[in-house]
Design an enzyme around this catalytic site. Structure first.
Site, mmCIF file in Angstrom:
data_model
loop_
_atom_site.group_PDB
_atom_site.id
_atom_site.type_symbol
_atom_site.label_atom_id
_atom_site.label_comp_id
_atom_site.label_asym_id
_atom_site.label_seq_id
_atom_site.Cartn_x
_atom_site.Cartn_y
_atom_site.Cartn_z
ATOM 1 N N MET A 111 0.805 -1.213 0.000
ATOM 2 C CA MET A 111 0.000 0.000 0.000
ATOM 3 C C MET A 111 0.847 1.276 0.000
ATOM 4 O O MET A 111 0.372 2.343 -0.374
ATOM 5 C CB MET A 111 -0.918 0.004 1.218
ATOM 6 C CG MET A 111 -1.938 1.117 1.248
ATOM 7 S SD MET A 111 -2.724 1.254 2.873
ATOM 8 C CE MET A 111 -1.382 1.958 3.853
ATOM 9 N N TYR A 112 2.092 1.187 0.456
ATOM 10 C CA TYR A 112 2.931 2.382 0.616
ATOM 11 C C TYR A 112 3.246 3.033 -0.718
ATOM 12 O O TYR A 112 3.375 2.339 -1.729
ATOM 13 C CB TYR A 112 4.242 1.998 1.310
ATOM 14 C CG TYR A 112 4.105 1.633 2.768
ATOM 15 C CD1 TYR A 112 2.922 1.855 3.470
ATOM 16 C CD2 TYR A 112 5.171 1.066 3.457
ATOM 17 C CE1 TYR A 112 2.818 1.507 4.811
ATOM 18 C CE2 TYR A 112 5.077 0.717 4.791
ATOM 19 C CZ TYR A 112 3.888 0.942 5.456
ATOM 20 O OH TYR A 112 3.794 0.591 6.780
#
Length: 227
Positions: free
Chosen positions: A52-53
């Protein structure tokens, strides 16, 4: 740099772990590579990232952090010199994440395998030392929420047994060495541990990555006893 065993996994990690969630948002790729080089030069061998980063999450930057690390690994080599952790994203309606992460992500067997293989490809590695469930699929009080409101009677989520079985499959295939939890509750943590206790051939949750700081001391209530 002091090293400690990661739970009971046999994996030795530095006491300090390098977080990466600003890379691709607040930090450039060159800065990310500089931080990685500096960390390893000073004895930090533990690197933590997530599909997700960077944060705050959005479709335009989704997976960018892993891509930065993958480019660094491709340039540097010597993969066994460090311990690499990543995370599979759980479902959420916030920021329309569900619409672009695998078309509506959950922790089903198909989704976990797809997410893991995609992370391995982006990171230019054959294996992850630690693969974490970024937050529960269940509707619980994570990310700073306190208390649980009434849950819908028809709430559906992947059974924990299925999740652990899938992670065990990835361990047997050599794609991950251990699995961990993140933003998990005492109830959820015990359910994961109980699955291993019922069948020791399945992997045991090696770690939990929950918030703990001066503004959020909720870990002291139940999770500290489990730890």
């Amino acid at each position: 740099m002091e090293q400690r065993e990661l739970g009971k996994s046999g994996i030795m990690v530095s006491k300090i772990c390098l977080g990466t969630m600003t890379w691709g948002e607040q930090n450039t790729e060159a800065q990310a590579h500089e931080q990685l080089d500096y960390a390893l030069a000073n004895g930090v061998n533990f690197i933590d990232t997530a599909e997700m980063y960077p944060v705050p999450p959005c479709q335009e930057t989704y997976t960018r952090t892993e891509q930065y690390i993958g480019n660094w690994i491709k340039r540097r080599g010597r993969r066994d010199d460090f311990v690499l952790a990543s995370k599979v994203a759980g479902p959420t309606g916030a920021n329309n994440l569900d619409s672009y992460i695998r078309g509506g992500n959950d922790f089903s067997r198909a989704q976990i395998i797809e997410a893991c293989e995609a992370s391995l490809k982006r990171l230019n590695t054959d294996y992850l030392d630690l693969y974490q469930l970024h937050w529960p699929e269940r509707q619980v009080n994570f990310f700073g929420r306190l208390g649980v409101s009434a849950l819908a009677e028809n709430e559906r989520f992947t059974p924990i047994n299925e999740i652990v079985d899938t992670l065990g499959e990835l361990v047997r295939q050599g794609k991950i060495r251990a699995f961990g939890l993140s933003n998990e509750t005492p109830w959820g943590t015990m359910r994961y541990l109980n699955r291993h206790e019922a069948n020791p051939e399945l992997p045991r949750a090696a770690s939990v990555q929950n918030p703990y700081n001066l503004l959020n001391r909720s870990y002291e209530v139940g999770m500290s006893e489990i730890s």
